[in-house]
Design an enzyme around this catalytic site. Structure first.
Site, short mmCIF file in Angstrom:
data_model
loop_
_atom_site.label_atom_id
_atom_site.label_comp_id
_atom_site.label_asym_id
_atom_site.label_seq_id
_atom_site.Cartn_x
_atom_site.Cartn_y
_atom_site.Cartn_z
N VAL A 90 -6.99 2.08 3.12
CA VAL A 90 -5.69 1.60 3.60
C VAL A 90 -5.05 2.61 4.58
CG1 VAL A 90 -3.37 0.83 2.93
CG2 VAL A 90 -5.35 0.24 1.51
N ASP A 141 -1.63 3.66 -3.62
CA ASP A 141 -0.61 4.53 -4.23
C ASP A 141 -1.06 5.09 -5.58
OD1 ASP A 141 0.90 3.99 -2.03
OD2 ASP A 141 2.34 2.68 -3.03
N ARG A 154 0.72 5.41 10.61
CA ARG A 154 1.63 4.35 10.18
C ARG A 154 2.43 3.73 11.32
NH1 ARG A 154 4.26 6.09 4.48
NH2 ARG A 154 4.23 3.85 4.16
N PRO A 155 1.74 3.10 12.26
CA PRO A 155 2.46 2.44 13.36
C PRO A 155 3.26 1.24 12.86
CG PRO A 155 0.13 1.91 13.45
CD PRO A 155 0.29 2.88 12.34
N ILE A 156 4.10 0.67 13.76
CA ILE A 156 4.92 -0.48 13.38
C ILE A 156 4.61 -1.68 14.29
CG2 ILE A 156 6.91 0.57 12.22
CD1 ILE A 156 8.14 0.66 15.14
N ASP A 157 3.42 -1.61 14.94
CA ASP A 157 3.05 -2.65 15.91
C ASP A 157 3.04 -4.05 15.31
OD1 ASP A 157 0.87 -1.45 14.49
OD2 ASP A 157 -0.52 -2.64 15.69
N LEU A 158 2.62 -4.17 14.05
CA LEU A 158 2.54 -5.52 13.45
C LEU A 158 3.94 -6.11 13.23
CD1 LEU A 158 -0.33 -4.85 10.87
CD2 LEU A 158 -0.51 -5.88 13.14
N CYS A 216 3.53 10.27 9.09
CA CYS A 216 3.76 11.15 7.95
C CYS A 216 2.43 11.60 7.42
CB CYS A 216 4.60 10.46 6.89
SG CYS A 216 3.64 9.32 5.94
N ARG A 227 10.46 5.97 5.80
CA ARG A 227 9.94 4.92 6.67
C ARG A 227 10.49 3.55 6.30
NH1 ARG A 227 6.01 5.46 9.89
NH2 ARG A 227 5.55 3.26 9.67
N LYS A 255 10.23 1.29 -7.07
CA LYS A 255 10.74 1.81 -5.79
C LYS A 255 10.39 0.86 -4.65
CE LYS A 255 8.21 5.00 -3.30
NZ LYS A 255 7.96 4.55 -1.94
N ASN A 256 9.14 0.42 -4.61
CA ASN A 256 8.70 -0.36 -3.46
C ASN A 256 9.19 -1.81 -3.47
OD1 ASN A 256 7.51 1.89 -2.45
ND2 ASN A 256 5.40 1.29 -2.94
N ARG A 298 11.33 11.36 -4.54
CA ARG A 298 11.47 10.09 -3.82
C ARG A 298 11.15 8.90 -4.72
NH1 ARG A 298 7.52 9.23 0.47
NH2 ARG A 298 8.54 7.25 0.29
C1 LIG Z 1 8.11 1.29 0.71
C2 LIG Z 1 6.78 0.69 0.46
O1 LIG Z 1 6.67 -0.43 0.00
N1 LIG Z 1 5.71 1.45 0.71
C3 LIG Z 1 4.39 0.94 0.45
C4 LIG Z 1 3.95 0.07 1.60
O2 LIG Z 1 4.02 0.87 2.78
P1 LIG Z 1 3.91 0.17 4.20
O3 LIG Z 1 4.62 -1.12 4.16
O4 LIG Z 1 4.31 1.17 5.22
O5 LIG Z 1 2.34 -0.07 4.29
P2 LIG Z 1 1.55 -1.15 5.12
O6 LIG Z 1 0.96 -2.15 4.20
O7 LIG Z 1 2.41 -1.64 6.23
O8 LIG Z 1 0.40 -0.25 5.75
C5 LIG Z 1 -0.97 -0.43 5.46
C6 LIG Z 1 -1.81 -0.02 6.64
O9 LIG Z 1 -1.46 -0.84 7.76
C7 LIG Z 1 -1.17 -0.03 8.89
N2 LIG Z 1 -0.12 -0.69 9.71
C8 LIG Z 1 1.04 -1.12 9.12
C9 LIG Z 1 2.03 -1.72 9.86
C10 LIG Z 1 1.83 -1.86 11.25
O10 LIG Z 1 2.68 -2.38 11.98
N3 LIG Z 1 0.67 -1.43 11.80
C11 LIG Z 1 -0.32 -0.84 11.06
O11 LIG Z 1 -1.37 -0.45 11.59
C12 LIG Z 1 -0.66 1.28 8.27
O12 LIG Z 1 -0.77 2.35 9.20
C13 LIG Z 1 -1.58 1.43 7.08
O13 LIG Z 1 -2.80 2.01 7.47
O14 LIG Z 1 2.62 -0.38 1.37
C14 LIG Z 1 1.65 0.67 1.28
C15 LIG Z 1 0.29 0.02 1.13
O15 LIG Z 1 0.17 -0.60 -0.09
C16 LIG Z 1 2.01 1.60 0.15
O16 LIG Z 1 1.13 2.71 0.16
C17 LIG Z 1 3.43 2.11 0.27
O17 LIG Z 1 3.81 2.78 -0.91
C1 LIG Z 2 3.47 5.90 0.36
C2 LIG Z 2 4.46 5.59 -0.46
O1 LIG Z 2 5.73 5.27 -0.09
P1 LIG Z 2 6.35 5.12 1.37
O2 LIG Z 2 5.75 3.93 2.00
O3 LIG Z 2 7.80 4.92 1.08
O4 LIG Z 2 6.04 6.40 2.11
C3 LIG Z 2 4.25 5.54 -1.93
O5 LIG Z 2 5.12 4.98 -2.63
O6 LIG Z 2 3.24 6.05 -2.42
#
Ligand SMILES: CC(=O)N[C@H]1[C@@H](OP(=O)(O)OP(=O)(O)OC[C@H]2O[C@@H](n3ccc(=O)[nH]c3=O)[C@H](O)[C@@H]2O)O[C@H](CO)[C@@H](O)[C@@H]1O
Ligand SMILES: C=C(OP(=O)(O)O)C(=O)O
Length: 421
Positions: free
Chosen positions: A330, A308, A123-127, A118, A94, A22-23, A400
């Site tokens: 994480v 995960d 899970r911010p998107i600042d980065l 969620c 997301r 999926k990822n 999902r």
């Molecule tokens: C679709 C997908 O591939 N989902 C995976 C992806 O989620 P996703 O890509 O959302 O996870 P990230 O690696 O970005 O997030 C890791 C940490 O960084 C923080 N963060 C992230 C981005 C940002 O701009 N700012 C910030 O602070 C998040 O809140 C979290 O605490 O990687 C996660 C970590 O291995 C997995 O659990 C998810 O299953």
């Molecule tokens: C957290 C997960 O996915 P997503 O980032 O799509 O919410 C996950 O696959 O466990």
């Protein structure tokens, strides 16, 4: 409302085939937006999230053609017209935010709804946004959406990610693939799904080196073309079946699992006393379901123990002999399954980011809810070995990310059915 009814106590026997990840498939489908000719993806898993990302890119004007079995899809992004991803779809998943990098690269703008928080964390998107700004995009944020635009085009640069975010790394790789000049991402995420995305983009004509390490170098190219790609096996789905068999007891071959992607999970299972044999085409697990030793785990970015797999591994420690600790580094709120596992009799205390699990010989059945995707998987693993019957609700979370979860477990001998209440 549908639910699962699981009668615990059956041994698991036989082979189960892992689907594509999926990822990996989600960012790769977003990546098809970059090409001006069609791409074809093979062995696409039948998952809710795949349906959602397909709807997102269809709403942007991409033509999607599926084969009869629905496991091969052609994505034709030559017709990409829109640059705005609808709220209803971004809210649902997301990973929809991953269309921002490709849209910026190809169209010079993207307007995407704010992906809300969620269950597992804010899970911010600042980065992501900081990196797009470094590439020359202007960002406007309102309460409801993010608008990014780069009328002059993106320009390659040096980007240091404060945290090796998987999504930010993917979004930047895609944006930088068509930026002018060279981009270097430092402290990049190293997950296998990043490598798979880079492999696909390189087949489309991109020039990405270093994926799988923490420094990724991208030389931008003016145009990308479509490619054919088979997505890697899902290491988290594979790990879930390893835990299910370890807990229920049995002899299961998890076909298509890649041992090199599952090193921390396999190491921790071995430490717990479970027999795990790594083979070329999969991983075999042999367990009596008894005498599991307590182990400590701590989640980390790859190649550390995957967040995960945390919920499923915690389920295993609930029936281990002794006290285990489970530390989540994480996500700041990924212990929602604890309350549900407690309903099944598990002894778990939470101290900030650490769960302390006092193992006990057997859990008992209960009525529980999947609070998120992996929490749902953990409850199913627990139910397979619990005494009596367990009902698991809120199945949309499980749908999902697990293709044919019930069918695969039934074929291994589990007593599990899905019913409409
Ligand atoms: C679709 C997908 O591939 N989902 C995976 C992806 O989620 P996703 O890509 O959302 O996870 P990230 O690696 O970005 O997030 C890791 C940490 O960084 C923080 N963060 C992230 C981005 C940002 O701009 N700012 C910030 O602070 C998040 O809140 C979290 O605490 O990687 C996660 C970590 O291995 C997995 O659990 C998810 O299953
Ligand atoms: C957290 C997960 O996915 P997503 O980032 O799509 O919410 C996950 O696959 O466990």
């Amino acid at each position: 409302m549908e639910k699962l009814i699981i009668q615990g106590g059956n041994r698991l026997e036989g082979r189960v085939r892992v689907s594509s990840a999926k990822n990996a498939v989600l960012p790769i489908i977003a990546g098809t937006l970059l090409a001006s000719t069609p791409s074809k993806l093979l062995e696409i898993p039948n998952l809710e999230d795949v349906g959602t990302i397909c709807q997102v890119i269809e709403s942007l004007g991409v033509k999607i053609t599926r084969n009869k079995a629905d496991d091969e899809i052609i994505f034709d992004a030559s017709t990409l017209t829109a640059t705005e991803a609808p709220y209803e779809l971004v809210r649902k998943m997301r990973a929809s935010f991953l269309v921002m990098g490709p849209l910026l690269a190809r169209k010079g703008e993207a307007k995407i709804s704010m992906p809300g928080g969620c269950a597992i964390g804010a899970r911010p998107i600042d980065l992501h946004l900081k990196a797009f700004e470094a590439l020359g995009a202007k960002i406007e944020i309102t309460e409801d959406y993010v608008y990014a635009h780069a009328p002059e085009g993106l320009k390659g640069t040096q980007i240091y990610l404060d945290f090796p975010s998987v999504g930010a790394t993917e979004n930047v790789i895609m944006a930088a693939s068509m930026a002018e000049g060279k981009t270097v991402i430092e402290n990049a995420a190293e997950e296998p799904e990043i490598v798979d995305l880079a492999t696909f983009l390189n087949a489309m004509g991109a020039n990405i080196r270093g994926a799988g390490t923490n420094v990724i170098r991208i030389e931008g190219v003016p145009q990308l073309h479509g490619a054919i790609h088979t997505v890697i096996p899902d290491r988290i789905e594979a790990g879930t079946y390893l835990i299910a068999a370890a807990m229920a007891g049995g002899d299961v071959f998890v076909e298509n699992a890649l041992p090199e992607h599952l090193k921390p999970v396999v190491a921790k299972l071995k430490e717990a006393g479970v027999t795990v044999e790594e083979e070329i085409d999969g991983i075999r697990v042999i367990s009596t379901g008894k005498g599991i030793k307590a182990v400590d785990i701590k989640t980390l970015p790859y190649p550390g123990f995957p967040t995960d797999m945390q919920a499923q591994f915690m389920a295993l420690t609930t029936i281990a002999e002794g006290t285990s600790t489970v530390t989540e580094t994480v996500f700041e709120n990924r212990f929602m399954h604890v309350a549900e596992l407690r309903k099944m009799g598990a002894h778990i205390d939470i101290d900030n980011r650490q769960a302390i699990v006092e193992g006990m010989p057997r859990l008992h059945g209960a009525v529980v809810n999947a609070t998120d995707l992996r929490a749902g998987a953990a409850l199913v693993c627990a139910a397979l070995t619990a005494e009596g019957s367990t009902e698991v609700g809120r199945l949309h979370h499980i749908d999902r990310g697990y293709e044919d979860f019930v069918g695969k477990l039934q074929r291994l001998g589990a007593d599990i059915v899905r019913v409409d209440e």
